[in-house]
Scaffold this active site. Structure first.
Site, PDB file in Angstrom:
ATOM      1  N   GLU A 103       0.845  -1.192   0.000  1.00  0.00           N
ATOM      2  CA  GLU A 103       0.000   0.000   0.000  1.00  0.00           C
ATOM      3  C   GLU A 103       0.887   1.251   0.000  1.00  0.00           C
ATOM      4  O   GLU A 103       1.781   1.369   0.841  1.00  0.00           O
ATOM      5  CB  GLU A 103      -0.879  -0.019   1.258  1.00  0.00           C
ATOM      6  CG  GLU A 103      -1.607   1.277   1.561  1.00  0.00           C
ATOM      7  CD  GLU A 103      -2.726   1.591   0.595  1.00  0.00           C
ATOM      8  OE1 GLU A 103      -3.872   1.170   0.854  1.00  0.00           O
ATOM      9  OE2 GLU A 103      -2.449   2.259  -0.416  1.00  0.00           O
TER      10      GLU A 103
ATOM     11  N   HIS B 299      -0.750   4.342  -0.499  1.00  0.00           N
ATOM     12  CA  HIS B 299      -1.707   5.404  -0.148  1.00  0.00           C
ATOM     13  C   HIS B 299      -1.612   6.601  -1.066  1.00  0.00           C
ATOM     14  O   HIS B 299      -1.806   7.744  -0.645  1.00  0.00           O
ATOM     15  CB  HIS B 299      -1.486   5.846   1.309  1.00  0.00           C
ATOM     16  CG  HIS B 299      -2.090   4.887   2.294  1.00  0.00           C
ATOM     17  ND1 HIS B 299      -1.343   4.169   3.192  1.00  0.00           N
ATOM     18  CD2 HIS B 299      -3.371   4.512   2.492  1.00  0.00           C
ATOM     19  CE1 HIS B 299      -2.139   3.400   3.928  1.00  0.00           C
ATOM     20  NE2 HIS B 299      -3.365   3.589   3.516  1.00  0.00           N
TER      21      HIS B 299
ATOM     22  N   GLU C 167      -0.294  -0.871  -4.631  1.00  0.00           N
ATOM     23  CA  GLU C 167      -1.522  -0.077  -4.563  1.00  0.00           C
ATOM     24  C   GLU C 167      -1.221   1.404  -4.533  1.00  0.00           C
ATOM     25  O   GLU C 167      -0.408   1.867  -3.748  1.00  0.00           O
ATOM     26  CB  GLU C 167      -2.355  -0.448  -3.347  1.00  0.00           C
ATOM     27  CG  GLU C 167      -3.632   0.379  -3.238  1.00  0.00           C
ATOM     28  CD  GLU C 167      -4.586  -0.150  -2.217  1.00  0.00           C
ATOM     29  OE1 GLU C 167      -4.689  -1.376  -2.073  1.00  0.00           O
ATOM     30  OE2 GLU C 167      -5.229   0.669  -1.534  1.00  0.00           O
TER      31      GLU C 167
ATOM     32  N   GLU D  13      -9.656   3.437  -5.105  1.00  0.00           N
ATOM     33  CA  GLU D  13     -10.450   3.790  -3.918  1.00  0.00           C
ATOM     34  C   GLU D  13     -10.903   5.248  -3.935  1.00  0.00           C
ATOM     35  O   GLU D  13     -11.824   5.608  -3.204  1.00  0.00           O
ATOM     36  CB  GLU D  13      -9.668   3.507  -2.650  1.00  0.00           C
ATOM     37  CG  GLU D  13      -8.484   4.383  -2.402  1.00  0.00           C
ATOM     38  CD  GLU D  13      -7.761   4.008  -1.105  1.00  0.00           C
ATOM     39  OE1 GLU D  13      -6.987   3.045  -1.128  1.00  0.00           O
ATOM     40  OE2 GLU D  13      -7.982   4.662  -0.085  1.00  0.00           O
TER      41      GLU D  13
ATOM     42  N   HIS E 144     -12.160  -1.603  -2.557  1.00  0.00           N
ATOM     43  CA  HIS E 144     -11.654  -0.935  -1.346  1.00  0.00           C
ATOM     44  C   HIS E 144     -12.742  -1.070  -0.285  1.00  0.00           C
ATOM     45  O   HIS E 144     -13.926  -0.916  -0.577  1.00  0.00           O
ATOM     46  CB  HIS E 144     -11.381   0.545  -1.658  1.00  0.00           C
ATOM     47  CG  HIS E 144     -10.895   1.323  -0.475  1.00  0.00           C
ATOM     48  ND1 HIS E 144     -11.703   2.169   0.240  1.00  0.00           N
ATOM     49  CD2 HIS E 144      -9.682   1.366   0.108  1.00  0.00           C
ATOM     50  CE1 HIS E 144     -11.010   2.712   1.232  1.00  0.00           C
ATOM     51  NE2 HIS E 144      -9.788   2.244   1.184  1.00  0.00           N
TER      52      HIS E 144
HETATM   53  O1  LIG Z   1      -7.671   0.395   2.816  1.00  0.00           O
HETATM   54  C1  LIG Z   1      -6.976   1.044   2.014  1.00  0.00           C
HETATM   55  O2  LIG Z   1      -6.603   0.650   0.900  1.00  0.00           O
HETATM   56  C2  LIG Z   1      -6.592   2.395   2.406  1.00  0.00           C
HETATM   57  O3  LIG Z   1      -5.939   3.070   1.634  1.00  0.00           O
HETATM   58  C3  LIG Z   1      -7.021   2.893   3.756  1.00  0.00           C
HETATM   59  C4  LIG Z   1      -7.005   4.372   3.771  1.00  0.00           C
HETATM   60  O4  LIG Z   1      -6.044   4.797   4.655  1.00  0.00           O
HETATM   61  C5  LIG Z   1      -8.337   4.877   4.214  1.00  0.00           C
HETATM   62  O5  LIG Z   1      -9.195   4.552   3.202  1.00  0.00           O
HETATM   63  C6  LIG Z   1      -8.262   6.360   4.491  1.00  0.00           C
HETATM   64  O6  LIG Z   1      -8.032   7.050   3.321  1.00  0.00           O
HETATM   65 MG   LIG Z   2      -5.528   2.042  -0.198  1.00  0.00          MG
END
Ligand SMILES: O=C(O)C(=O)C[C@H](O)[C@H](O)CO
Ligand SMILES: [Mg+2]
Length: 391
Positions: free
Chosen positions: A197, A199, A223, A249, A299
């Site tokens: 991840e 983000h 991701e 997401e 997501h």
């Molecule tokens: O679960 C995920 O893929 C995330 O990126 C979690 C994030 O931190 C959450 O959705 C807040 O933006």
């Molecule tokens: Mg994410």
């Protein structure tokens, strides 16, 4: 049935989640002319009070309309909102209302969502774990926790190994991330899928370097390696790496999903039913992805109503890869809110047959947990953080 009232409800509790945003849920309750109640969920990680107001705005266009006219209701929201439809708050508000309307149609017909959507393609849904690495900092802590997941039956896990880095990452950050990923890979072996991840917080140069360092550990996907709106960055990442890309997401409409699909920027799409446009739009995104040969990994990071709907959607689509799940790392009140009806066993979520979204709401607990939206602004930490990893 007519829509009689649409109310946003913010829930929180002293028992925190894996981050500040994970300690909150924003529900939407829709009550019909004959007194039936349906529930949906909105995104809690943003400006909570603005989302609350956005739901009240949606109510202005939909109260008095027919519950069952799902496409028409989405259209009527767009008619009223089209000038601001790029607003995330507005998209998550209509998404939550749409979910509640599907819940009501299911209750009216005595049918679970999966039946309304064409029937189950699978009897249970394969999930991967997220939210599990709160307070893991050292590679050993990540590895120990990952082993616990495998013992619980999970066959996939996702984590963000990048700590506080944003936009760019230096050698120290790359080394720390690699040590964590290496430790997890060695702990779980080659049979368990690991997902990295990011983000959506790096520039393309940093992300390409990250892929060069972490690709050797065979992640199932990387991701959101770059900022969501950085299309040139994604194009550069795509031509510079050979890893699978997952994103989605932050998509808030069908047309936005088409743009990324047509650009060939992802191998896995991750629509979120609480912001892409509810069930009405999420199922279209999945069909579009199928046409492009892209797999779906919804997501699913917020609350137990979103989780219930995502399990139903994931049970019906042919191109499902995996469903994300925080279920075992929710604060317990989120599971209690739906009487813990969607348990995860052996890495799979149960697909319930209850009418509508497949779970019922613990109204008594809901009343206890209701909070004033103004008291819940996420102040101190960036929204991506998983509690304890933000040092
Ligand atoms: O679960 C995920 O893929 C995330 O990126 C979690 C994030 O931190 C959450 O959705 C807040 O933006
Ligand atoms: Mg994410």
């Amino acid at each position: 049935m007519k829509i009689r009232e649409i109310s946003p409800i913010v829930l929180t509790s002293k028992e925190g989640g894996s981050a500040t945003w994970a300690s909150t849920m924003i529900l939407v309750r829709v009550v019909t002319s004959d007194g039936t109640t349906g529930y949906g969920e909105a995104v809690p990680t943003l400006r909570v009070s603005q989302v609350f107001r956005a739901v009240e705005q949606v109510a202005k266009s939909l109260v008095g309309k027919d519950v069952e006219r799902l496409e028409r209701n989405y259209h009527d929201w767009y008619l009223q909102d089209f000038y601001l439809s790029r607003s995330f708050e507005s998209a998550t508000a209509i998404s939550a209302v749409d979910i509640a309307l599907w819940d009501l149609v299911g209750k009216e017909l005595g049918a679970p969502l999966h039946l309304l959507l064409g029937g189950k393609f699978r009897d249970s849904v394969p999930v991967y774990a997220n939210g599990w690495y709160r307070d893991c900092i050292t590679p050993e802590q990540f590895a120990e926790r990952a082993k616990e997941l495998v013992r619980k039956g999970y066959k996939g896990l996702k984590f963000d190994p990048f700590g506080r880095y944003f936009d760019w990452i230096d050698e120290k950050g790359l080394r720390e991330a690699e040590e964590r990923v290496k430790a997890v890979r060695e702990a779980v072996g080659d049979e368990v899928e690991i997902m990295i991840e990011h983000h959506g917080r790096f520039n393309a140069n940093s992300s390409v370097e990250i892929a060069r360092r972490l690709g050797k550990y065979n992640p199932l996907f990387m991701e959101e390696p770059v900022h969501h709106e950085d299309v040139e960055g994604y194009r550069k990442y795509r031509r510079s790496t050979n890893v699978r890309i997952a994103l989605g997401e932050r998509l808030i409409s069908l047309k936005e999903a088409l743009f990324y699909l047509r650009e060939g920027l992802m191998d896995v799409i991750q629509p979120d039913v609480t912001n892409v446009g509810g069930v009405t739009v999420a199922r279209k995104v999945c069909a579009l992805a199928e046409a492009f040969g892209v797999e779906v990994a919804f997501h699913n990071a917020f609350g137990s109503v979103q989780n219930a709907v995502s399990v139903q959607l994931a049970s019906v689509i042919p191109n499902l890869l995996l469903l994300e799940s925080f279920y075992d790392w929710f604060p317990s009140w989120k599971r209690d809110l739906i009487f813990n009806e969607t348990v995860v066993e052996d890495g799979h979520a149960k697909v319930t047959g209850r009418a509508g979204i497949g779970v019922s709401i613990n109204e008594k607990l809901l009343e206890e947990l209701e909070a004033d939206p103004k008291t819940l602004e996420v102040k101190e930490e960036p929204v991506w953080v998983v509690q304890g990893t933000w040092k």
